[in-house]
Design a protein around this motif. Structure first.
Motif, mmCIF file in Angstrom:
data_model
loop_
_atom_site.group_PDB
_atom_site.id
_atom_site.type_symbol
_atom_site.label_atom_id
_atom_site.label_comp_id
_atom_site.label_asym_id
_atom_site.label_seq_id
_atom_site.Cartn_x
_atom_site.Cartn_y
_atom_site.Cartn_z
ATOM 1 N N SER A 147 0.843 -1.189 0.000
ATOM 2 C CA SER A 147 0.000 0.000 0.000
ATOM 3 C C SER A 147 0.886 1.249 0.000
ATOM 4 N N GLN A 148 0.267 2.409 -0.226
ATOM 5 C CA GLN A 148 1.056 3.647 -0.224
ATOM 6 C C GLN A 148 1.812 3.830 1.080
ATOM 7 N N THR A 149 1.127 3.663 2.196
ATOM 8 C CA THR A 149 1.777 3.856 3.492
ATOM 9 C C THR A 149 2.929 2.873 3.678
ATOM 10 N N GLU A 150 2.711 1.614 3.290
ATOM 11 C CA GLU A 150 3.781 0.621 3.401
ATOM 12 C C GLU A 150 4.959 0.980 2.507
ATOM 13 N N MET A 151 4.664 1.469 1.296
ATOM 14 C CA MET A 151 5.758 1.826 0.386
ATOM 15 C C MET A 151 6.538 3.039 0.887
ATOM 16 N N VAL A 152 5.861 3.986 1.526
ATOM 17 C CA VAL A 152 6.581 5.114 2.127
ATOM 18 C C VAL A 152 7.526 4.603 3.213
ATOM 19 N N GLN A 153 7.038 3.693 4.024
ATOM 20 C CA GLN A 153 7.872 3.133 5.090
ATOM 21 C C GLN A 153 9.053 2.359 4.519
ATOM 22 N N LEU A 154 8.821 1.648 3.421
ATOM 23 C CA LEU A 154 9.910 0.917 2.777
ATOM 24 C C LEU A 154 10.935 1.870 2.154
ATOM 25 N N THR A 155 10.465 3.022 1.694
ATOM 26 C CA THR A 155 11.387 4.035 1.174
ATOM 27 C C THR A 155 12.207 4.639 2.314
ATOM 28 N N GLN A 156 11.604 4.761 3.472
ATOM 29 C CA GLN A 156 12.357 5.224 4.648
ATOM 30 C C GLN A 156 13.547 4.323 4.930
ATOM 31 N N THR A 157 13.323 3.024 4.858
ATOM 32 C CA THR A 157 14.368 2.065 5.214
ATOM 33 C C THR A 157 15.360 1.823 4.092
ATOM 34 N N GLY A 158 14.988 2.221 2.860
ATOM 35 C CA GLY A 158 15.849 1.955 1.720
ATOM 36 C C GLY A 158 15.560 0.630 1.043
ATOM 37 N N ALA A 159 14.501 -0.069 1.479
ATOM 38 C CA ALA A 159 14.130 -1.315 0.808
ATOM 39 C C ALA A 159 13.692 -1.042 -0.618
ATOM 40 N N ILE A 160 13.045 0.111 -0.853
ATOM 41 C CA ILE A 160 12.841 0.622 -2.199
ATOM 42 C C ILE A 160 13.363 2.055 -2.223
ATOM 43 N N ASP A 161 13.527 2.612 -3.409
ATOM 44 C CA ASP A 161 14.232 3.882 -3.524
ATOM 45 C C ASP A 161 13.315 5.087 -3.709
ATOM 46 N N PHE A 162 12.199 4.883 -4.411
ATOM 47 C CA PHE A 162 11.247 5.964 -4.664
ATOM 48 C C PHE A 162 9.833 5.442 -4.521
ATOM 49 N N VAL A 163 8.922 6.350 -4.160
ATOM 50 C CA VAL A 163 7.503 6.004 -4.099
ATOM 51 C C VAL A 163 6.705 7.260 -4.433
ATOM 52 N N VAL A 164 5.558 7.062 -5.050
ATOM 53 C CA VAL A 164 4.608 8.153 -5.250
ATOM 54 C C VAL A 164 3.511 7.989 -4.206
ATOM 55 N N ALA A 165 3.326 9.018 -3.394
ATOM 56 C CA ALA A 165 2.335 8.968 -2.315
ATOM 57 C C ALA A 165 1.445 10.190 -2.376
ATOM 58 N N SER A 166 0.181 10.003 -2.074
ATOM 59 C CA SER A 166 -0.709 11.156 -1.991
ATOM 60 C C SER A 166 -0.297 12.040 -0.828
#
Length: 340
Positions: free
Chosen positions: A76-95
């Protein structure tokens, strides 16, 4: 327990990424850059991100390989933001709506009727004096915003009951984005806010767990909501941007020349997405009306604006540092008033 759940989530995402990417060549030692978002592959956001990926791959393809994951494939968006925080992914588009849970300064862009027109909205969001102090507030949290994307205006759409005034919202359960500002907005308008993730909305509408939602026109067609909801009311209560977030440590790892390429890429996302957005909205309105049978309504927005103005006052009183930004936005509103 919480830490164990978080580690498990990261492992699941990384496993998914590995499955989606394939095994790859043993000789390919390029750094894979992963971008996640919650829209389909035909959405302007995906089109903009694909243009960004192509640009980086063309200019820095000897070192980096950009991969774009649509439709909440990475969570989900919130999960992807959290994953971007940790560096598990590099970018996310969030509302922007969910961003106020990470920084209260993002509240300002969630305010209903903040912008007088789309021209004022674009001019203000393109001004670094408006955005930079907010976009950089999450640096200590591990990520920052690198650009914004146009998400149009948000209006109410419902299954059975047309919305012509705030009183029509009374007794209706309306899905809103997961932010305290949006919940308070619905209270002031007289409806019952039902926060939920975007991916759950279609089923909730179909089963009539909720009576309606609020979003832009593309939600009707790109996400099928117009198959269920037959009334779309242009109260245009919000113009809430989407935000492209980047892991801060990754950005800091780039050398000067690489960062210049990425900065140009961020501008490409913004430009390509905005151009695609205008075309997509017109196509969505045509399809919703002529194929899905959605009726578009054009109520007087003044009663809606009057009902939610106390929210402006409360947000500014609770966060006085937003006042200069709010005042600057009002200058753009004076330059580009509604209807001009």
């Amino acid at each position: 327990m919480k830490r164990a759940k978080w580690i498990a989530l990261i492992c699941v995402v990384m496993l998914s990424v590995g499955t989606l990417s394939g095994c790859g060549s043993a000789e390919d030692d390029r750094r894979v850059i992963r971008i996640g978002h919650n829209q389909s592959t035909s959405h302007p956001t995906h089109i903009g991100l694909t243009a960004f990926a192509d640009y980086i791959n063309e200019n820095l393809g000897d070192k980096y390989k950009v991969e774009v994951y649509p439709s909440e494939l990475l969570g989900s968006q919130t999960e992807m933001v959290q994953l971007t925080q940790t560096g598990a992914i590099d970018f996310v588009v969030a509302s922007n709506a969910i961003m106020e849970t990470f920084s209260s300064n993002y509240q300002i862009f969630n305010l209903p009727y903040l912008f007088a027109s789309s021209e004022a909205y674009h001019a203000a969001m393109d001004d670094p004096n408006v955005t930079d102090s907010i976009f950089l507030t999450t640096e200590q949290a591990g990520f920052i915003a690198v650009t914004w994307l146009d998400a149009g205006s948000r209006s109410f759409y419902t299954v059975n009951k047309p919305i012509n005034s705030p009183s029509d919202l009374k007794g209706l359960k309306i899905r809103v984005q997961q932010s305290p500002t949006n919940v308070e907005m619905m209270r002031l308008l007289g409806g019952t806010a039902t926060p939920m993730g975007f991916g759950d909305v279609y089923t909730a509408l179909q089963s009539q767990i909720i009576d309606g939602a609020e979003n832009n026109e593309l939600a009707l067609t790109d996400n099928g909501h117009g198959d269920v909801c037959k009334y779309y009311s242009y109260d245009m209560h919000q113009m809430v941007p989407d935000i492209v977030l980047a892991n801060y440590d990754f950005l800091e790892s780039l050398d000067e020349d690489e960062r210049a390429v990425f900065d140009e890429g961020f501008q490409i996302i913004n430009t390509v997405q905005r151009e695609a957005w205008e075309e997509a909205v017109e196509a969505a309105k045509d399809k919703a009306q002529n194929e899905q049978g959605v009726e578009f309504l054009y109520p007087d927005t003044a009663p809606f604006q009057e009902a939610v103005m106390p929210l402006h006052e409360s947000v500014l009183s609770e966060n006085p540092e937003l006042q200069p930004i709010y005042d600057l936005i009002q200058e753009y509103n004076a330059m580009y008033p509604s209807g001009e």
